[in-house]
Write a protein that holds these residues in place. Structure first.
Motif, PDB file in Angstrom:
ATOM      1  N   UNK A  97       4.602   4.110  19.103  1.00 48.32           N
ATOM      2  CA  UNK A  97       4.314   3.010  18.177  1.00 48.32           C
ATOM      3  C   UNK A  97       2.973   3.340  17.523  1.00 48.32           C
ATOM      4  N   UNK A  98       3.006   3.590  16.218  1.00 48.33           N
ATOM      5  CA  UNK A  98       1.833   4.019  15.472  1.00 48.33           C
ATOM      6  C   UNK A  98       1.344   2.889  14.570  1.00 48.33           C
ATOM      7  N   UNK A  99       0.041   2.789  14.406  1.00 45.78           N
ATOM      8  CA  UNK A  99      -0.535   1.776  13.528  1.00 45.78           C
ATOM      9  C   UNK A  99      -1.587   2.410  12.629  1.00 45.78           C
ATOM     10  N   UNK A 100      -1.826   1.746  11.485  1.00 46.56           N
ATOM     11  CA  UNK A 100      -2.841   2.218  10.542  1.00 46.56           C
ATOM     12  C   UNK A 100      -3.287   1.053   9.680  1.00 46.56           C
ATOM     13  N   UNK A 101      -4.533   1.071   9.208  1.00 47.23           N
ATOM     14  CA  UNK A 101      -4.938   0.092   8.186  1.00 47.23           C
ATOM     15  C   UNK A 101      -4.077   0.287   6.940  1.00 47.23           C
ATOM     16  N   UNK A 102      -3.808  -0.794   6.244  1.00 46.96           N
ATOM     17  CA  UNK A 102      -2.916  -0.695   5.082  1.00 46.96           C
ATOM     18  C   UNK A 102      -3.733  -0.379   3.838  1.00 46.96           C
ATOM     19  N   UNK A 160      20.361   7.898  -3.110  1.00 50.63           N
ATOM     20  CA  UNK A 160      18.906   8.041  -3.116  1.00 50.63           C
ATOM     21  C   UNK A 160      18.450   9.368  -2.506  1.00 50.63           C
ATOM     22  N   UNK A 161      17.373   9.892  -3.064  1.00 50.00           N
ATOM     23  CA  UNK A 161      16.732  11.056  -2.461  1.00 50.00           C
ATOM     24  C   UNK A 161      15.907  10.649  -1.250  1.00 50.00           C
ATOM     25  N   UNK A 162      15.413   9.397  -1.245  1.00 47.54           N
ATOM     26  CA  UNK A 162      14.613   8.895  -0.128  1.00 47.54           C
ATOM     27  C   UNK A 162      14.759   7.384  -0.065  1.00 47.54           C
ATOM     28  N   UNK A 163      14.718   6.842   1.145  1.00 44.49           N
ATOM     29  CA  UNK A 163      14.783   5.395   1.344  1.00 44.49           C
ATOM     30  C   UNK A 163      13.805   4.997   2.446  1.00 44.49           C
ATOM     31  N   UNK A 164      13.460   3.717   2.468  1.00 40.16           N
ATOM     32  CA  UNK A 164      12.676   3.136   3.554  1.00 40.16           C
ATOM     33  C   UNK A 164      12.812   1.624   3.467  1.00 40.16           C
ATOM     34  N   UNK A 165      12.492   0.961   4.558  1.00 37.11           N
ATOM     35  CA  UNK A 165      12.590  -0.510   4.643  1.00 37.11           C
ATOM     36  C   UNK A 165      11.272  -1.051   5.177  1.00 37.11           C
ATOM     37  N   UNK A 166      10.847  -2.199   4.651  1.00 37.07           N
ATOM     38  CA  UNK A 166       9.610  -2.811   5.114  1.00 37.07           C
ATOM     39  C   UNK A 166       9.757  -4.312   5.259  1.00 37.07           C
ATOM     40  N   UNK A 167       9.094  -4.870   6.267  1.00 37.53           N
ATOM     41  CA  UNK A 167       9.057  -6.317   6.491  1.00 37.53           C
ATOM     42  C   UNK A 167       7.627  -6.682   6.877  1.00 37.53           C
ATOM     43  N   UNK A 168       7.085  -7.741   6.281  1.00 39.70           N
ATOM     44  CA  UNK A 168       5.752  -8.223   6.627  1.00 39.70           C
ATOM     45  C   UNK A 168       5.874  -9.375   7.617  1.00 39.70           C
ATOM     46  N   UNK A 169       5.145  -9.271   8.711  1.00 38.94           N
ATOM     47  CA  UNK A 169       5.156 -10.297   9.755  1.00 38.94           C
ATOM     48  C   UNK A 169       3.733 -10.452  10.290  1.00 38.94           C
ATOM     49  N   UNK A 170       3.183 -11.641  10.132  1.00 38.75           N
ATOM     50  CA  UNK A 170       1.842 -11.954  10.641  1.00 38.75           C
ATOM     51  C   UNK A 170       0.794 -10.937  10.190  1.00 38.75           C
ATOM     52  N   UNK A 171       0.850 -10.569   8.919  1.00 38.21           N
ATOM     53  CA  UNK A 171      -0.147  -9.659   8.376  1.00 38.21           C
ATOM     54  C   UNK A 171       0.105  -8.192   8.655  1.00 38.21           C
ATOM     55  N   UNK A 172       1.230  -7.880   9.279  1.00 40.09           N
ATOM     56  CA  UNK A 172       1.587  -6.487   9.565  1.00 40.09           C
ATOM     57  C   UNK A 172       2.797  -6.095   8.724  1.00 40.09           C
ATOM     58  N   UNK A 173       2.701  -4.945   8.069  1.00 36.96           N
ATOM     59  CA  UNK A 173       3.853  -4.344   7.410  1.00 36.96           C
ATOM     60  C   UNK A 173       4.521  -3.410   8.412  1.00 36.96           C
ATOM     61  N   UNK A 206      -0.387  -8.376   3.852  1.00 34.16           N
ATOM     62  CA  UNK A 206      -0.474  -7.466   4.992  1.00 34.16           C
ATOM     63  C   UNK A 206      -1.790  -6.699   4.961  1.00 34.16           C
ATOM     64  N   UNK A 207      -2.355  -6.474   6.149  1.00 34.02           N
ATOM     65  CA  UNK A 207      -3.609  -5.738   6.266  1.00 34.02           C
ATOM     66  C   UNK A 207      -3.455  -4.483   7.122  1.00 34.02           C
ATOM     67  N   UNK A 208      -2.324  -4.334   7.791  1.00 33.26           N
ATOM     68  CA  UNK A 208      -2.110  -3.188   8.679  1.00 33.26           C
ATOM     69  C   UNK A 208      -0.636  -2.825   8.659  1.00 33.26           C
ATOM     70  N   UNK A 209      -0.347  -1.625   9.126  1.00 32.68           N
ATOM     71  CA  UNK A 209       1.024  -1.118   9.101  1.00 32.68           C
ATOM     72  C   UNK A 209       1.400  -0.618  10.486  1.00 32.68           C
ATOM     73  N   UNK A 210       2.653  -0.794  10.824  1.00 29.52           N
ATOM     74  CA  UNK A 210       3.201  -0.345  12.104  1.00 29.52           C
ATOM     75  C   UNK A 210       4.502   0.389  11.846  1.00 29.52           C
ATOM     76  N   UNK A 211       4.722   1.459  12.580  1.00 31.92           N
ATOM     77  CA  UNK A 211       6.020   2.118  12.556  1.00 31.92           C
ATOM     78  C   UNK A 211       6.276   2.761  13.912  1.00 31.92           C
ATOM     79  N   UNK A 212       7.530   3.088  14.152  1.00 32.44           N
ATOM     80  CA  UNK A 212       7.946   3.666  15.428  1.00 32.44           C
ATOM     81  C   UNK A 212       8.627   5.001  15.160  1.00 32.44           C
TER      82      UNK A 212
END
Length: 242
Positions: A97-102, A160-173, A206-212
């Motif tokens: 589980x990785x995080x970074x400032x947005x 598509x050549x590339x795709x991704x999905x995003x959801x914002x929850x409690x300030x996290x993308x 959102x102020x930060x990002x999370x991905x797995x």
């Protein structure tokens, strides 16, 4: 720093099972077998009964739905992990589980489409574990508050050549489903769809990002490191014996 339990519960609200049930603090999730997260018990906090009994309850719940009983165990799961192991549940797949400032992320000058719904082409572009999506995928992907689906399309009629999905929850993308078609790799398109989602996420507060990401996905880990992501914690799965 956000603690592991809060971050896992937040992430679970952005990638939900089609059926969910609380068992104490644990969250049981089912979605016709599509994806580990949507078809596993999120084991954080305390269950509603002793651990040995809770493992049996999880087993019965998934057996009733004709799904392999599976548990997602974040961080140092300790006694809970030991209880599943004692019941013969096997360990598989470590996920970071990785995080970074947005921050704004530089990306190639390509057009990125953002949509609140995935069309058939987007679904064809998302290769879950390298395979086409099962019927339950669309329902799982859209079962969140205001998801966004990003895509780069060479022409209006191409997959598509590339795709991704995003959801914002409690300030996290929370970014998921990052996929680049094999013939378009190494052109910065993963960065492009992520940058577009980051811009939309900042507009939504959102102020930060999370991905797995799986711990053996070296190309993805390299990209995420260059974007400033660091490891927050890990989780692993355990599955009941057949």
């Amino acid at each position: 720093m956000t603690d592991v339990r809060r971050l896992e519960e937040l992430a679970a609200r952005t990638w939900r099972g089609l059926e969910e049930q609380q068992h104490g603090d644990w969250l049981l999730r089912a979605a016709d077998g599509f994806s580990g997260r949507a078809n596993s018990a999120l084991v954080v906090g305390d269950p509603a009964e002793p651990l040995e009994d809770a493992v049996a309850t999880v087993t019965r719940w998934y057996d009733a739905r004709r799904l392999t009983p599976r548990a997602q165990l974040p961080g140092p799961a300790g006694a809970a992990d030991a209880a599943f192991a004692a019941a013969g549940w096997t360990r598989a797949e470590d996920v970071l589980v990785l995080t970074a400032p947005l921050r704004p992320w530089s990306a190639p000058e390509v057009a990125v489409q953002l949509s609140p719904e995935p069309d058939d082409a987007w679904l064809a572009g998302y290769r879950y574990r390298g395979a086409p999506l099962p019927p339950a995928a669309r329902a799982v992907l859209t079962h969140a508050d205001d998801p966004l689906f990003a895509s780069v399309r060479p022409t209006a009629h191409d997959h598509p050549a590339a795709v991704a999905r995003g959801v914002v929850e409690e300030g996290w993308l929370v970014i998921t489903a990052v996929t680049v078609a094999e013939e378009f790799r190494r052109r910065g398109l993963a960065r492009a769809v992520m940058a577009a989602l980051a811009g939309a996420g900042r507009e939504r507060g959102a102020h930060a990002c999370l991905l797995q990401v799986s711990d053996d996905n070296e190309p993805a880990l390299g990209l995420y490191a260059r974007l400033g992501f660091t490891e927050h914690h890990r989780y692993h799965y355990r599955s009941a014996p057949a």
